[in-house]
Design a protein around this motif. Structure first.
Motif, mmCIF file in Angstrom:
data_model
loop_
_atom_site.group_PDB
_atom_site.id
_atom_site.type_symbol
_atom_site.label_atom_id
_atom_site.label_comp_id
_atom_site.label_asym_id
_atom_site.label_seq_id
_atom_site.Cartn_x
_atom_site.Cartn_y
_atom_site.Cartn_z
ATOM 1 N N ASN A 160 68.049 26.098 50.460
ATOM 2 C CA ASN A 160 68.099 24.628 50.315
ATOM 3 C C ASN A 160 67.895 24.069 51.614
ATOM 4 O OD1 ASN A 160 68.838 24.964 47.750
ATOM 5 N ND2 ASN A 160 71.100 24.886 48.022
ATOM 6 N N ILE A 161 68.364 24.351 52.876
ATOM 7 C CA ILE A 161 68.125 23.933 54.168
ATOM 8 C C ILE A 161 66.750 23.804 54.183
ATOM 9 C CG2 ILE A 161 68.531 23.804 56.353
ATOM 10 C CD1 ILE A 161 71.272 25.286 56.033
ATOM 11 N N LEU A 162 66.056 24.982 54.160
ATOM 12 C CA LEU A 162 64.516 24.937 54.458
ATOM 13 C C LEU A 162 63.934 24.057 53.346
ATOM 14 C CD1 LEU A 162 62.119 26.273 55.731
ATOM 15 C CD2 LEU A 162 61.910 27.855 54.106
ATOM 16 N N HIS A 163 64.082 23.925 52.169
ATOM 17 C CA HIS A 163 63.493 23.047 51.204
ATOM 18 C C HIS A 163 63.829 21.454 51.783
ATOM 19 C CE1 HIS A 163 63.476 26.140 47.648
ATOM 20 N NE2 HIS A 163 62.583 26.481 48.817
ATOM 21 N N LYS A 164 64.800 21.369 52.149
ATOM 22 C CA LYS A 164 65.024 20.013 52.732
ATOM 23 C C LYS A 164 64.227 19.727 53.899
ATOM 24 C CE LYS A 164 69.204 18.179 53.039
ATOM 25 N NZ LYS A 164 70.816 18.114 53.908
ATOM 26 N N LYS A 165 64.102 20.460 54.603
ATOM 27 C CA LYS A 165 63.332 20.337 55.682
ATOM 28 C C LYS A 165 61.858 20.220 55.641
ATOM 29 C CE LYS A 165 62.330 20.536 60.334
ATOM 30 N NZ LYS A 165 62.898 19.518 61.518
ATOM 31 N N GLN A 166 61.313 20.904 54.664
ATOM 32 C CA GLN A 166 59.952 20.821 54.096
ATOM 33 C C GLN A 166 59.794 19.344 53.265
ATOM 34 O OE1 GLN A 166 59.792 24.432 51.621
ATOM 35 N NE2 GLN A 166 58.810 25.652 53.366
ATOM 36 N N ASP A 167 60.898 19.014 52.653
ATOM 37 C CA ASP A 167 60.708 17.730 51.924
ATOM 38 C C ASP A 167 60.833 16.719 52.910
ATOM 39 O OD1 ASP A 167 60.178 19.034 49.771
ATOM 40 O OD2 ASP A 167 62.166 18.921 48.875
ATOM 41 N N LYS A 168 61.038 16.860 54.495
ATOM 42 C CA LYS A 168 61.249 15.868 55.413
ATOM 43 C C LYS A 168 62.638 15.113 55.201
ATOM 44 C CE LYS A 168 56.493 15.405 56.140
ATOM 45 N NZ LYS A 168 56.224 16.425 57.191
ATOM 46 N N GLN A 169 63.639 15.966 54.587
ATOM 47 C CA GLN A 169 64.930 15.185 54.690
ATOM 48 C C GLN A 169 65.613 15.533 55.978
ATOM 49 O OE1 GLN A 169 67.215 16.012 51.041
ATOM 50 N NE2 GLN A 169 65.213 16.491 49.667
ATOM 51 N N SER A 170 66.577 14.577 56.482
ATOM 52 C CA SER A 170 67.351 14.796 57.385
ATOM 53 C C SER A 170 68.436 15.925 57.254
ATOM 54 C CB SER A 170 68.130 13.549 57.969
ATOM 55 O OG SER A 170 69.062 13.124 56.783
ATOM 56 N N LEU A 171 68.580 16.627 58.486
ATOM 57 C CA LEU A 171 69.765 17.739 58.454
ATOM 58 C C LEU A 171 70.701 17.440 59.382
ATOM 59 C CD1 LEU A 171 67.201 20.871 58.622
ATOM 60 C CD2 LEU A 171 68.128 19.710 56.492
ATOM 61 N N ASP A 172 71.999 17.750 58.789
ATOM 62 C CA ASP A 172 73.137 17.537 59.769
ATOM 63 C C ASP A 172 73.270 18.831 60.965
ATOM 64 O OD1 ASP A 172 74.334 20.001 58.683
ATOM 65 O OD2 ASP A 172 75.403 18.724 57.240
ATOM 66 N N GLU A 173 74.079 18.636 61.549
ATOM 67 C CA GLU A 173 74.006 19.742 63.217
ATOM 68 C C GLU A 173 74.056 21.129 62.690
ATOM 69 O OE1 GLU A 173 76.614 20.463 66.821
ATOM 70 O OE2 GLU A 173 77.060 18.772 65.792
ATOM 71 N N ASN A 174 75.062 21.361 61.635
ATOM 72 C CA ASN A 174 75.250 22.862 61.067
ATOM 73 C C ASN A 174 74.044 23.320 60.462
ATOM 74 O OD1 ASN A 174 77.853 22.972 61.902
ATOM 75 N ND2 ASN A 174 78.903 22.175 60.252
ATOM 76 N N GLU A 175 73.544 22.359 59.629
ATOM 77 C CA GLU A 175 71.944 22.879 58.843
ATOM 78 C C GLU A 175 71.237 23.186 59.772
ATOM 79 O OE1 GLU A 175 72.570 20.531 54.509
ATOM 80 O OE2 GLU A 175 71.779 19.727 56.349
ATOM 81 N N GLN A 176 71.115 22.437 60.878
ATOM 82 C CA GLN A 176 69.900 22.544 61.775
ATOM 83 C C GLN A 176 70.075 23.945 62.538
ATOM 84 O OE1 GLN A 176 67.025 20.555 62.300
ATOM 85 N NE2 GLN A 176 66.739 22.591 63.500
ATOM 86 N N LYS A 177 71.552 24.301 62.952
ATOM 87 C CA LYS A 177 71.678 25.469 63.575
ATOM 88 C C LYS A 177 71.303 26.543 62.604
ATOM 89 C CE LYS A 177 75.299 23.891 66.753
ATOM 90 N NZ LYS A 177 76.871 23.721 66.854
ATOM 91 N N ALA A 178 71.990 26.711 61.302
ATOM 92 C CA ALA A 178 71.346 27.711 60.534
ATOM 93 C C ALA A 178 69.796 27.766 60.213
ATOM 94 C CB ALA A 178 72.182 27.332 59.010
ATOM 95 N N LEU A 179 69.263 26.694 60.365
ATOM 96 C CA LEU A 179 67.858 26.967 60.115
ATOM 97 C C LEU A 179 67.076 27.291 61.323
ATOM 98 C CD1 LEU A 179 65.517 26.289 57.889
ATOM 99 C CD2 LEU A 179 65.370 24.113 58.970
ATOM 100 N N THR A 180 67.903 27.060 62.553
ATOM 101 C CA THR A 180 67.201 27.431 63.642
ATOM 102 C C THR A 180 67.406 28.876 63.752
ATOM 103 O OG1 THR A 180 67.375 25.320 64.733
ATOM 104 C CG2 THR A 180 67.155 27.363 66.371
ATOM 105 N N ARG A 181 68.427 29.648 63.445
ATOM 106 C CA ARG A 181 68.867 30.981 63.429
ATOM 107 C C ARG A 181 67.941 32.064 62.367
ATOM 108 N NH1 ARG A 181 73.131 34.178 64.950
ATOM 109 N NH2 ARG A 181 73.323 36.130 63.566
ATOM 110 N N ALA A 182 67.704 31.248 61.208
ATOM 111 C CA ALA A 182 66.934 32.031 60.560
ATOM 112 C C ALA A 182 65.556 31.877 61.000
ATOM 113 C CB ALA A 182 67.174 31.232 59.056
ATOM 114 N N ARG A 183 64.903 30.796 61.509
ATOM 115 C CA ARG A 183 63.578 30.934 61.913
ATOM 116 C C ARG A 183 63.592 31.923 63.239
ATOM 117 N NH1 ARG A 183 58.491 28.164 61.944
ATOM 118 N NH2 ARG A 183 57.457 29.361 63.283
#
Length: 244
Positions: A160-183
């Protein structure tokens, strides 16, 4: 003790038991006639006290030359089993033959697992992929991208976080950390392939530690799994002090 328990009817005859299961029998049957019979049998039938006395006598008379061996790095196989119950992490002091067994068990455990993988290019989530059946360089079945993140936590959350990022939606701090770790995990997979997935599936090994292990470019699987086991044990040994 297993044979005594079988004779008493506490265990089924012919049952195969290994490793920790055998060691647990002493605690399981402590303060029972099975325990007493095991000790009696060991002392009366399997101990040669006269032979031991004879050896000590010949040593004292100089007929047997006594030499000492001191292992500087690891206990000897005999000493290891004596020390096993008195250290917190016995694997850290295991002699080579025991360490090899631990490494084999780690490998079997990892290859028997299934994981979810998230493609960072198309956003496709592949569920329950068997690690043992993965190719050396896994790729997305939808878009053929090799930028795959192995997920060992909430797969739906990361997707869901990745899809939000791909849809250019804003991410909160925890979501950004989780996405960075996955990347970061996906970057390792595209660089090192299946071994990156294996490394990150080991308890206590995240992207940073995995990158350090993978950068050694091991020529053999034995060397690779040996370093993974050492990293896991290092994590277990140091984890209690992280919050101090």
């Amino acid at each position: 003790m297993k044979h005594a328990a079988e004779r008493f009817g506490a265990l089924a005859r012919g049952r195969l038991m290994y490793g920790d299961a055998m060691k647990e029998l002493m605690l399981r049957f402590r303060l029972t006639p099975i325990y007493d019979e095991t000790i009696r049998e060991a002392l009366m039938e399997h101990s040669d006290f006269d032979g031991v006395k004879g050896i000590f006598k010949e040593i004292s008379e100089g007929k047997i030359d006594l030499r000492f061996f001191r292992s500087k790095d690891k206990p000897t196989p005999l000493a290891y089993h004596i020390l096993y119950r008195h250290v917190d992490i016995p694997e850290l002091i295991a002699p080579e033959n025991v360490a090899t067994d631990n490494m084999t068990r780690l490998r079997i455990s990892i290859e028997g697992r299934s994981i979810d993988m998230l493609c960072f290019d198309c956003g496709k989530l592949t569920r329950d992929a068997s690690i043992a059946s993965l190719p050396d360089h896994p790729f997305c079945q939808d878009c053929s991208s090799k930028l795959l993140a192995p997920l060992f936590w909430s797969s739906a959350y990361a997707t869901n976080i990745l899809h939000k990022k791909q849809d250019k939606q804003s991410l909160d701090e925890n979501e950004q950390k989780a996405l960075t770790r996955a990347r970061r995990s996906a970057d390792l997979v595209i660089a090192y392939g299946r071994r990156a997935i294996i490394a990150q599936s080991v308890y206590g090994i995240g992207p940073q530690t995995a990158a350090r292990v993978l950068s050694k470019m091991h020529e053999s699987d034995d060397e690779f799994y040996r370093d993974l086991l050492e990293a896991k044990l290092q994590f277990i040994a140091t984890r209690p002090f992280w919050n101090n």
